[in-house]
Design a protein around this motif. Structure first.
Motif, short mmCIF file in Angstrom:
data_model
loop_
_atom_site.label_atom_id
_atom_site.label_comp_id
_atom_site.label_asym_id
_atom_site.label_seq_id
_atom_site.Cartn_x
_atom_site.Cartn_y
_atom_site.Cartn_z
N MET A 164 -10.60 -5.94 16.09
CA MET A 164 -10.95 -5.08 15.27
C MET A 164 -10.11 -3.76 15.63
SD MET A 164 -14.35 -2.51 14.98
CE MET A 164 -13.92 -1.86 16.46
N LEU A 165 -9.63 -3.56 16.85
CA LEU A 165 -8.81 -2.54 17.27
C LEU A 165 -7.50 -2.55 16.64
CD1 LEU A 165 -8.05 0.15 18.68
CD2 LEU A 165 -7.84 -1.01 20.78
N PHE A 166 -6.91 -3.64 16.76
CA PHE A 166 -5.50 -4.12 16.63
C PHE A 166 -5.49 -4.27 14.83
CE2 PHE A 166 -1.69 -6.47 16.08
CZ PHE A 166 -0.82 -6.19 16.85
N PHE A 170 -2.92 -1.94 12.92
CA PHE A 170 -2.04 -2.63 11.88
C PHE A 170 -2.14 -2.15 10.21
CE2 PHE A 170 -0.90 -5.72 8.72
CZ PHE A 170 0.11 -6.54 9.25
N LEU A 171 -3.20 -1.43 9.94
CA LEU A 171 -3.51 -0.79 8.83
C LEU A 171 -2.60 0.60 8.90
CD1 LEU A 171 -7.23 -1.44 7.78
CD2 LEU A 171 -5.19 -2.23 6.71
N MET A 172 -2.76 1.34 10.23
CA MET A 172 -2.10 2.60 10.29
C MET A 172 -0.77 2.20 10.18
SD MET A 172 -4.24 4.23 13.22
CE MET A 172 -3.41 5.70 13.21
N MET A 173 -0.19 1.15 10.58
CA MET A 173 1.32 0.94 10.46
C MET A 173 1.84 0.41 9.15
SD MET A 173 2.43 -1.23 13.92
CE MET A 173 1.25 -2.38 13.92
N LEU A 178 5.95 1.21 7.80
CA LEU A 178 6.96 0.50 8.75
C LEU A 178 7.42 -0.54 7.91
CD1 LEU A 178 5.44 0.74 12.44
CD2 LEU A 178 7.12 2.27 11.22
N PRO A 179 8.59 -1.17 8.35
CA PRO A 179 9.42 -2.20 7.63
C PRO A 179 8.16 -3.42 7.30
CG PRO A 179 10.61 -1.40 9.45
CD PRO A 179 9.35 -0.81 9.50
N PHE A 180 8.31 -3.46 5.89
CA PHE A 180 7.35 -4.59 5.49
C PHE A 180 7.54 -6.12 6.36
CE2 PHE A 180 5.79 -8.08 2.43
CZ PHE A 180 4.16 -7.68 2.40
N GLY A 181 8.78 -6.51 6.27
CA GLY A 181 8.99 -7.64 6.86
C GLY A 181 8.55 -7.93 8.26
N LYS A 182 8.50 -6.88 9.02
CA LYS A 182 8.24 -6.95 10.50
C LYS A 182 6.60 -7.17 10.53
CE LYS A 182 12.04 -4.33 12.80
NZ LYS A 182 12.18 -5.62 13.70
N LEU A 183 5.91 -6.11 9.56
CA LEU A 183 4.56 -6.54 9.43
C LEU A 183 3.96 -7.74 8.96
CD1 LEU A 183 3.61 -2.93 7.90
CD2 LEU A 183 3.67 -3.69 10.45
#
Length: 432
Positions: A164-166, A170-173, A178-183
């Protein structure tokens, strides 16, 4: 301006949601802790303990919402501290419910993972606000290292909290653009690891699991009960039977079924005496049993309204740090609440996540209050919501001061311009 307006600054809707959740918590925890009360010489001890934590949390909200939100970046110091506590917890931690999640210092037990969650949210918000000073690759790398390390340390004893924390970070990033490719690559890797982990839980034979950690066996049992519980617990006539494997989920369903539209009313629920952790993991089932479908929907709407209001506060923030901070705090509270509700209605396997601010707890209750204090502080100092009374008071004081000065100047001017006053002054001086 009355006392309430002076005490409760910031967004009024957040305050109303906070008060309703506290009220529901006191009523339902008092009802759900009946099994604990029977075991104590003092029947009031469980609810007094919970009310004490709520009161302490309320004081923390009052204090935090008066602190400008820019100072909350200091909570980053909790990240290395929580990492250190998470490292030592498996070795010197307190064992409860087959897990080493608690540390005890000077007789006080707490969960280091709760501090890690708060530290990670502040850490991610702080880095996302430094987009001009750091490159996007640096921000992504630092977040991955800090949050990833914390989640890896939480995962062995509390998989659901780490997941849940990650997910929230991830949603915050993603919101931080942040770059969509990295996400996308990160999401693909995580999904692949999750599938492999679930397959490992599903197909690992019992001959091997005996050599694995106890938590692996617990996760495997929860997964099996969720997917195969209905099929494996039918007798020859096709009747569903209650066993130790499906005990919690079955009694949660019974509680929900007994609730009806308006419920049995607080204090009249029966499944609180059968459900383990009825005051924590399965408190939503007790809420539905005693307050009915209407009460369950009302609690759900409170958290949905909280998320919507947090989004409105974030949109009004001029600076990046309070914007991402309030979004992170709101997402963490709401996602955890939805996870607790999903377990109660058997949408997901048992996770052990308490309902923020409603479930009985010590560390979780105080940390949830800290989230609300931060949200209110951001609404007040970051989004400039709820400061209308202060502006009116300052305007009134300024107008009063100006009006007083104007009157004095007018009087002085009249004395200077009035010829009769001058004659009177000369007459008095000649007499003297």
């Amino acid at each position: 301006m009355d006392l309430a307006s002076k005490l409760f600054r910031g967004d009024r809707v957040i305050w109303i949601i906070f008060m309703f959740l506290c009220l529901i918590s006191v009523v339902e925890v008092f009802s759900a802790t009946s099994t604990i009360a029977y075991k104590n010489a003092n029947h009031w001890a469980p609810i007094v303990r919970h009310a004490t934590f709520l009161l302490g949390g309320f004081v923390m909200v009052l204090l935090l919402h008066n602190i400008p939100c820019r100072f909350f970046s200091a909570f980053i110091i909790l990240l290395p501290i929580s990492v250190l506590m998470l490292i030592v917890t498996p070795f010197i931690g307190v064992d409860a419910n087959d897990a080493h999640r608690w540390l005890e210092i000077m007789g006080i037990q707490f969960q280091p993972s709760e501090f890690g969650k708060l530290a990670c949210v502040v850490f991610v918000a702080f880095l996302l606000s430094k987009r001009g000073k750091l490159t996007e690759n640096q921000i992504f790398k630092y977040i991955l290292i800090g949050v990833g390390l914390t989640c890896v340390l939480i995962l062995p004893e509390n998989f659901s909290t780490a997941f849940m924390l990650f997910g929230v970070c991830f949603l915050m990033m993603f919101i931080g653009q942040l770059p969509f490719g990295k996400l996308a690559k990160l999401a693909g890797i995580l999904i692949l690891l999750l599938v492999l982990f679930l397959a490992l839980l599903k197909f690992t034979p019992a001959a091997i699991t005996r050599y694995l950690p106890d938590r692996f066996v617990t996760w495997q049992g929860r997964l099996e009960r969720f997917f195969d519980g209905h099929k494996d617990n039918l007798d020859e006539s096709g009747t569903y039977k209650i066993t130790d494997d499906n005990y919690q989920v079955t009694h949660a369903k019974i509680a929900i079924a007994r609730g009806g539209v308006f419920g049995q009313m607080p204090g009249h629920g029966q499944q609180r005496d059968f459900l383990p952790q009825a005051y924590s993991d399965f408190i939503y089932a007790i809420i539905i049993e005693e307050l009915g479908f209407v009460g369950g929907i009302f609690v759900l709407l409170l958290y949905i309204m909280l998320l919507v209001r947090v989004g409105m506060i974030a949109r009004k923030c001029d600076k990046s740090f309070p914007k991402f901070l309030v979004l992170g705090c709101g997402l963490l509270v709401v996602v955890q609440a939805l996870a607790n509700m999903a377990v109660a209605v058997n949408l997901v396997p048992v996770t052990g996540q308490p309902m923020p601010l409603v479930s009985r707890g010590g560390t979780s209750t105080l940390i949830s209050c800290i989230y609300f204090g931060i949200i209110l502080s951001v609404s007040r100092f970051g989004a400039n919501i709820g400061n209308e009374d202060e502006k009116e008071e300052d305007t009134e004081n300024l107008s009063d001061g100006l009006s007083g000065e104007t009157i004095n100047q007018a009087v002085d001017g009249e004395k200077e311009d009035d010829p009769l006053s001058a004659v009177e002054t000369i007459t008095v001086e000649s007499k003297v």
